[in-house]
Design a protein around this motif. Structure first.
Motif, PDB file in Angstrom:
ATOM      1  N   ASN A 114     -39.466  60.849 176.233  1.00  0.00           N
ATOM      2  CA  ASN A 114     -38.441  60.436 177.197  1.00  0.00           C
ATOM      3  C   ASN A 114     -38.965  59.286 178.072  1.00  0.00           C
ATOM      4  O   ASN A 114     -40.136  58.888 177.954  1.00  0.00           O
ATOM      5  N   PRO A 115     -38.127  58.728 178.936  1.00  0.00           N
ATOM      6  CA  PRO A 115     -38.577  57.569 179.727  1.00  0.00           C
ATOM      7  C   PRO A 115     -39.790  57.861 180.615  1.00  0.00           C
ATOM      8  O   PRO A 115     -40.500  56.945 181.024  1.00  0.00           O
ATOM      9  N   GLN A 116     -40.042  59.151 180.914  1.00  0.00           N
ATOM     10  CA  GLN A 116     -41.232  59.494 181.711  1.00  0.00           C
ATOM     11  C   GLN A 116     -42.483  59.657 180.841  1.00  0.00           C
ATOM     12  O   GLN A 116     -43.569  59.976 181.348  1.00  0.00           O
ATOM     13  N   GLY A 117     -42.336  59.486 179.537  1.00  0.00           N
ATOM     14  CA  GLY A 117     -43.485  59.604 178.632  1.00  0.00           C
ATOM     15  C   GLY A 117     -43.766  61.022 178.195  1.00  0.00           C
ATOM     16  O   GLY A 117     -44.815  61.303 177.612  1.00  0.00           O
ATOM     17  N   GLN A 118     -42.849  61.961 178.450  1.00  0.00           N
ATOM     18  CA  GLN A 118     -43.024  63.348 177.992  1.00  0.00           C
ATOM     19  C   GLN A 118     -42.495  63.490 176.570  1.00  0.00           C
ATOM     20  O   GLN A 118     -41.427  62.962 176.253  1.00  0.00           O
ATOM     21  N   MET A 119     -43.233  64.238 175.743  1.00  0.00           N
ATOM     22  CA  MET A 119     -42.747  64.463 174.387  1.00  0.00           C
ATOM     23  C   MET A 119     -41.711  65.583 174.413  1.00  0.00           C
ATOM     24  O   MET A 119     -42.019  66.707 174.832  1.00  0.00           O
ATOM     25  N   ILE A 120     -40.503  65.288 173.962  1.00  0.00           N
ATOM     26  CA  ILE A 120     -39.425  66.281 174.039  1.00  0.00           C
ATOM     27  C   ILE A 120     -38.994  66.779 172.665  1.00  0.00           C
ATOM     28  O   ILE A 120     -38.222  67.724 172.573  1.00  0.00           O
ATOM     29  N   MET A 121     -39.494  66.146 171.611  1.00  0.00           N
ATOM     30  CA  MET A 121     -39.132  66.603 170.264  1.00  0.00           C
ATOM     31  C   MET A 121     -40.241  66.207 169.297  1.00  0.00           C
ATOM     32  O   MET A 121     -40.876  65.166 169.464  1.00  0.00           O
ATOM     33  N   ASN A 122     -40.459  67.063 168.298  1.00  0.00           N
ATOM     34  CA  ASN A 122     -41.556  66.862 167.366  1.00  0.00           C
ATOM     35  C   ASN A 122     -41.084  67.349 166.000  1.00  0.00           C
ATOM     36  O   ASN A 122     -40.955  68.550 165.781  1.00  0.00           O
ATOM     37  N   VAL A 123     -40.769  66.426 165.109  1.00  0.00           N
ATOM     38  CA  VAL A 123     -40.195  66.809 163.806  1.00  0.00           C
ATOM     39  C   VAL A 123     -40.970  66.112 162.681  1.00  0.00           C
ATOM     40  O   VAL A 123     -41.182  64.899 162.732  1.00  0.00           O
ATOM     41  N   GLU A 124     -41.367  66.872 161.688  1.00  0.00           N
ATOM     42  CA  GLU A 124     -42.075  66.294 160.544  1.00  0.00           C
ATOM     43  C   GLU A 124     -41.117  65.469 159.683  1.00  0.00           C
ATOM     44  O   GLU A 124     -39.930  65.797 159.558  1.00  0.00           O
ATOM     45  N   ALA A 125     -41.647  64.397 159.105  1.00  0.00           N
ATOM     46  CA  ALA A 125     -40.889  63.573 158.154  1.00  0.00           C
ATOM     47  C   ALA A 125     -41.599  63.684 156.811  1.00  0.00           C
ATOM     48  O   ALA A 125     -42.688  63.145 156.644  1.00  0.00           O
ATOM     49  N   ILE A 126     -40.979  64.425 155.901  1.00  0.00           N
ATOM     50  CA  ILE A 126     -41.642  64.745 154.631  1.00  0.00           C
ATOM     51  C   ILE A 126     -40.945  63.980 153.507  1.00  0.00           C
ATOM     52  O   ILE A 126     -39.713  64.052 153.383  1.00  0.00           O
ATOM     53  N   PRO A 127     -41.689  63.259 152.676  1.00  0.00           N
ATOM     54  CA  PRO A 127     -41.039  62.521 151.588  1.00  0.00           C
ATOM     55  C   PRO A 127     -40.304  63.468 150.642  1.00  0.00           C
ATOM     56  O   PRO A 127     -40.863  64.467 150.198  1.00  0.00           O
ATOM     57  N   GLY A 128     -39.043  63.144 150.384  1.00  0.00           N
ATOM     58  CA  GLY A 128     -38.254  63.966 149.461  1.00  0.00           C
ATOM     59  C   GLY A 128     -37.527  65.112 150.122  1.00  0.00           C
ATOM     60  O   GLY A 128     -36.769  65.829 149.463  1.00  0.00           O
ATOM     61  N   TYR A 129     -37.749  65.321 151.401  1.00  0.00           N
ATOM     62  CA  TYR A 129     -37.082  66.417 152.119  1.00  0.00           C
ATOM     63  C   TYR A 129     -36.519  65.881 153.439  1.00  0.00           C
ATOM     64  O   TYR A 129     -36.943  64.841 153.935  1.00  0.00           O
ATOM     65  N   THR A 130     -35.568  66.621 153.997  1.00  0.00           N
ATOM     66  CA  THR A 130     -35.013  66.271 155.307  1.00  0.00           C
ATOM     67  C   THR A 130     -35.126  67.475 156.242  1.00  0.00           C
ATOM     68  O   THR A 130     -34.902  68.610 155.815  1.00  0.00           O
ATOM     69  N   ILE A 131     -35.514  67.212 157.465  1.00  0.00           N
ATOM     70  CA  ILE A 131     -35.490  68.257 158.492  1.00  0.00           C
ATOM     71  C   ILE A 131     -34.496  67.817 159.562  1.00  0.00           C
ATOM     72  O   ILE A 131     -34.560  66.683 160.057  1.00  0.00           O
ATOM     73  N   SER A 132     -33.576  68.705 159.921  1.00  0.00           N
ATOM     74  CA  SER A 132     -32.570  68.391 160.937  1.00  0.00           C
ATOM     75  C   SER A 132     -32.926  69.093 162.236  1.00  0.00           C
ATOM     76  O   SER A 132     -33.272  70.283 162.227  1.00  0.00           O
ATOM     77  N   ARG A 133     -32.831  68.360 163.325  1.00  0.00           N
ATOM     78  CA  ARG A 133     -33.181  68.921 164.639  1.00  0.00           C
ATOM     79  C   ARG A 133     -32.180  68.393 165.662  1.00  0.00           C
ATOM     80  O   ARG A 133     -31.898  67.180 165.702  1.00  0.00           O
ATOM     81  N   SER A 134     -31.658  69.296 166.473  1.00  0.00           N
ATOM     82  CA  SER A 134     -30.607  68.906 167.423  1.00  0.00           C
ATOM     83  C   SER A 134     -31.162  68.782 168.835  1.00  0.00           C
ATOM     84  O   SER A 134     -32.120  69.462 169.207  1.00  0.00           O
ATOM     85  N   TYR A 135     -30.502  67.934 169.599  1.00  0.00           N
ATOM     86  CA  TYR A 135     -30.909  67.747 170.995  1.00  0.00           C
ATOM     87  C   TYR A 135     -29.721  67.213 171.782  1.00  0.00           C
ATOM     88  O   TYR A 135     -28.948  66.406 171.274  1.00  0.00           O
ATOM     89  N   ARG A 136     -29.604  67.676 173.005  1.00  0.00           N
ATOM     90  CA  ARG A 136     -28.572  67.129 173.899  1.00  0.00           C
ATOM     91  C   ARG A 136     -29.290  66.389 175.021  1.00  0.00           C
ATOM     92  O   ARG A 136     -29.979  67.008 175.838  1.00  0.00           O
ATOM     93  N   PHE A 137     -29.115  65.063 175.036  1.00  0.00           N
ATOM     94  CA  PHE A 137     -29.767  64.249 176.062  1.00  0.00           C
ATOM     95  C   PHE A 137     -29.015  64.401 177.380  1.00  0.00           C
ATOM     96  O   PHE A 137     -27.776  64.360 177.398  1.00  0.00           O
ATOM     97  N   THR A 138     -29.737  64.556 178.439  1.00  0.00           N
ATOM     98  CA  THR A 138     -29.103  64.642 179.769  1.00  0.00           C
ATOM     99  C   THR A 138     -29.427  63.410 180.600  1.00  0.00           C
ATOM    100  O   THR A 138     -28.751  63.146 181.590  1.00  0.00           O
ATOM    101  N   GLU A 139     -30.460  62.692 180.186  1.00  0.00           N
ATOM    102  CA  GLU A 139     -30.933  61.594 181.028  1.00  0.00           C
ATOM    103  C   GLU A 139     -30.793  60.262 180.287  1.00  0.00           C
ATOM    104  O   GLU A 139     -31.400  60.079 179.221  1.00  0.00           O
ATOM    105  N   PRO A 140     -30.011  59.342 180.812  1.00  0.00           N
ATOM    106  CA  PRO A 140     -29.929  58.026 180.176  1.00  0.00           C
ATOM    107  C   PRO A 140     -31.264  57.284 180.292  1.00  0.00           C
ATOM    108  O   PRO A 140     -32.043  57.535 181.212  1.00  0.00           O
TER     109      PRO A 140
END
Lengths: 531, 179
Positions: free
Chosen positions: B126-152
């Motif tokens: 996020n803009p403060q430099g905090q990690m808010i999401m961590n998702v692996e990117a694997i060749p040949g596969y997809t991982i879906s992860r949802s998030y609702r942003f509250t801060e522009p």
């Protein structure tokens, strides 16, 4: 009030002193083998330590290194420190402890295979990383070894894989040698069958004393973690060897490839248990040394035997906690593995928790002998507790979105590997080298400086890494984002102290080898020093 | 700066470390008494008998932690409800292809993360430099992860899975969240 269940040994007779010693020739050969492993693994530590220092200095922007060279150094450092130093040292010291509890090596062929295949493997790893530029990290996550972006060739990946395979052969030889040694006549089964020997080796004599009888009264506790580790590492190395063979095939045949998720599972089927290649022999060495300094037998019973049987089985079913974040859509097998392997990983807390209880109960109100060796052991045991708590956090899937692949993980495994197993290794050197070398340590005070410099320096450094990790600092970044620079600089100060402490140790060791005239191995066993 | 989960982990960890250090110190301190009575003043049989109960206590604590956390494993926290926006994130040595590059605060956003070559991972900061999401990117596969942003603001995507010699330069600097 004193009872007789686990009596303190008579004055002058320390635990395991009643163990039957082998012929002088076997003792001498074991001594030479163990010393050779100690010196070789310590040389690997020097190299791996310097490489580790370079990594952090680059992150602190104190020095510059080429990007790929940094990652090649990282690869060599990881394998060098974990396998070639700590793992190899503990593999070697295993045979000394086993002999001291009355289980001498029955054949030196396997230990020699262990030694030479490790040395050849490490040479190959050093050449392929530092000279040929293989920088795929020590977990070389497939298919990265074959997608180097022009930094190394597939052939280098093939040679690297063969080199790691040689280290795997060393581990297999070690496991075979340990089992061959333990499941021998040394445990003195009353009914001398293989079944009885196996039962005694894995603690069934403690659980069912009327069915598994021994002339030794009680089997030496260090046998349990050594034997459990030997079985588990033998089984865990096989899938990893398969992955390495696949990589060798792909290095010469571009048409060959394997599934990415399968490769990850094969890797971690070995990659987590290999932690116990260090931890379990370390536990066994604590089991041997702490009672000697406390002057009483290890306070343990059936619970510890049960814990090691849990370790024997569960250790092989925990790998997927490294893959918690690999849960592709529709790929329910990986998600199921993750769900199952959180509780199985938790189960592995039991051997540590019960071992720490046993060790604490053994020390409790004992006439404990304080010297450099025992202080190192105590510092290592406390670190075992601290790093174990971190391990529970790491085993929890719900926390991974914050912790996975951050510097928290790097801080944790240095806390466990260096501040638990590493301090145990130094403690074992202070305890065993006088007898192995036939001379006492030159200077006790230098040993204390070594201890405090190592503990303060290393804890300062790993704490910085763990805080950075909790703040989201990614691991395996040659150049960290600006926001983490302050803590990196602070950690370099602690690393300087750590390095200074190792230089003190090196001086003390060098002076001991050159000048110490002490020649009383029996007395030196307790950590004798000259001044 | 830590996220609230990071802070919670740190506090919980420090509490248990403090307890562990107090117990360790007590054990070591007891050797002073042990020196006076030559190690004879302790009932080792009682300590041995208590060991299984210690094991039960540890199992109990772990069972509680398991019960509290396993349902928060990332694969259990996703649902199939339709999301407002789909964002495709594809890792490729050494960058991220992101489409679309802008979402609105308050929208339910689903990131579909994959890779074209080696393993990567999407660390969303996020803009403060905090990690808010961590998702692996694997060749040949997809991982879906949802998030609702509250801060522009401007969010950053960093690669968190080692992917080669420019891994540390694999940053997507400008994922925009508008008001």
């Amino acid at each position: 009030m004193m009872t007789t269940a686990v009596p303190p040994v008579a004055p002058g007779a320390l635990p395991y002193d009643d163990a039957e010693m082998p012929l002088a020739l076997v003792q001498a050969k074991t001594r030479r083998l163990v010393l050779r492993v100690i010196w070789t693994s310590t040389a690997f530590l020097v190299v791996a330590g310097i490489l580790g220092l370079l990594l952090r200095l680059r992150q602190a922007e104190v020095i510059t290194l080429g990007d790929n060279f940094w990652y090649a150094v990282m690869t060599a450092h990881g394998l060098g420190a974990f396998i070639a130093w700590a793992g190899f040292f503990l593999m070697g010291i295993t045979f000394w402890v086993l002999m001291k509890v009355g289980l001498p090596i029955r054949s030196f062929v396997l230990p020699e295979v262990m030694y030479w295949s490790m040395v050849l493997g490490v040479i190959g790893i050093v050449l392929t990383t530092l000279l040929s530029g293989f920088g795929g990290s020590w977990v070389f996550l497939y298919p990265l070894p074959f997608n180097s972006a022009g930094q190394w060739s597939d052939m280098v990946t093939g040679v690297f894989s063969i080199s790691v395979l040689l280290a795997g052969v060393s581990i297999l030889a070690y496991c075979s040698a340990v089992l061959h040694t333990c499941i021998g006549p040394g445990l003195k089964a009353k009914t001398d069958t293989v079944g009885q020997r196996v039962g005694l080796t894995f603690g069934f004599g403690l659980l069912f004393p009327s069915r598994f009888k021994t002339d030794r009264g009680k089997i030496p506790y260090p046998v349990l973690p050594f034997a459990v580790n030997a079985v588990d590492m033998f089984l865990a190395t096989l899938p990893f060897a398969l992955l390495l063979v696949f990589q060798v095939i792909e290095s010469v045949n571009n048409g060959f490839s394997i599934n990415v998720l399968l490769a990850g599972n094969l890797l971690w089927a070995f990659g987590h248990p290999v932690v116990y290649l260090l931890l379990f022999p370390a536990a066994a060495t604590y089991y041997y040394l702490i009672p000697r300094y406390a002057g009483r037998e290890l306070v343990a019973g059936k619970a510890v035997a049960v814990a090691w049987l849990i370790a024997l089985t569960m250790n092989l079913f925990v790998w997927a906690h490294h893959l918690y974040m690999n849960y592709p859509d529709g790929e329910n097998v990986q998600q199921t593995l993750g769900t199952i392997m959180q509780p199985t990983t938790y189960a592995l807390v039991l051997p540590s928790a019960l071992s720490l209880y046993s060790i604490a109960a053994t020390i409790w109100r004992s006439d404990f002998q304080w010297n450099v060796a025992s202080k190192f052991l105590i510092a290592g045991i406390v670190s075992w507790l601290v790093a174990g708590l971190q391990g529970i956090i790491n085993a929890t899937a719900a926390f991974q979105e914050t912790l996975h692949n951050t510097l928290w993980v790097v801080g944790h495994f240095h806390n466990m590997a260096f501040l638990n197993m590493g301090l145990l290794i130094f403690g074992a050197m202070y305890a065993f080298l006088p007898e192995l070398m036939g001379r006492g340590w030159w200077n006790e005070r230098l040993g204390s400086w070594h201890l405090w410099g190592t503990v303060i320096g290393a804890y300062g450094w790993v704490t910085c890494q763990m805080i950075q990790g909790l703040e989201g600092a990614p691991r395996r970044w040659a150049v960290l984002p600006e926001q983490y620079l302050t803590l990196t600089h602070i950690s370099v100060g602690f690393l300087a102290l750590l390095v200074a402490a190792q230089l003190v140790f090196a001086y003390n060791l060098w002076t001991t080898l050159r000048k110490s005239p002490f020649d009383d191995p029996g007395a030196a066993m307790q950590g004798g020093t000259q001044r | 700066m830590m996220t609230s989960l990071g802070t919670g982990i740190a506090v919980g960890y420090l509490i248990f470390v403090a307890l562990g250090l107090i117990i360790s110190f007590a054990v070591l301190w007891s050797t002073r008494a042990g020196r006076r009575d030559k190690g004879q003043g302790v009932d080792v049989e009682r300590a041995e008998k208590a060991e299984p109960w210690w094991g039960v206590f540890v199992v109990g604590l772990l069972a509680i932690l398991l019960g509290l956390t396993i349902w928060r494993a990332p694969w259990f926290t996703e649902n199939d409800d339709p999301k407002d926006v789909q964002v495709q994130v594809t890792g490729i040595q050494f960058g991220f292809l992101v489409q679309p590059t802008q979402v609105k605060a308050g929208e339910d956003v689903e990131f579909n993360v994959t890779s074209k070559d080696v393993n990567h991972a999407m660390g969303l900061y996020n803009p403060q430099g905090q990690m808010i999401m961590n998702v692996e990117a694997i060749p040949g596969y997809t991982i879906s992860r949802s998030y609702r942003f509250t801060e522009p603001g401007t969010y950053e995507i960093r690669c968190l899975e080692f992917c080669g010699y420019k891994h540390h330069e694999m940053i997507y600097p400008a994922f925009q969240v508008t008001a």
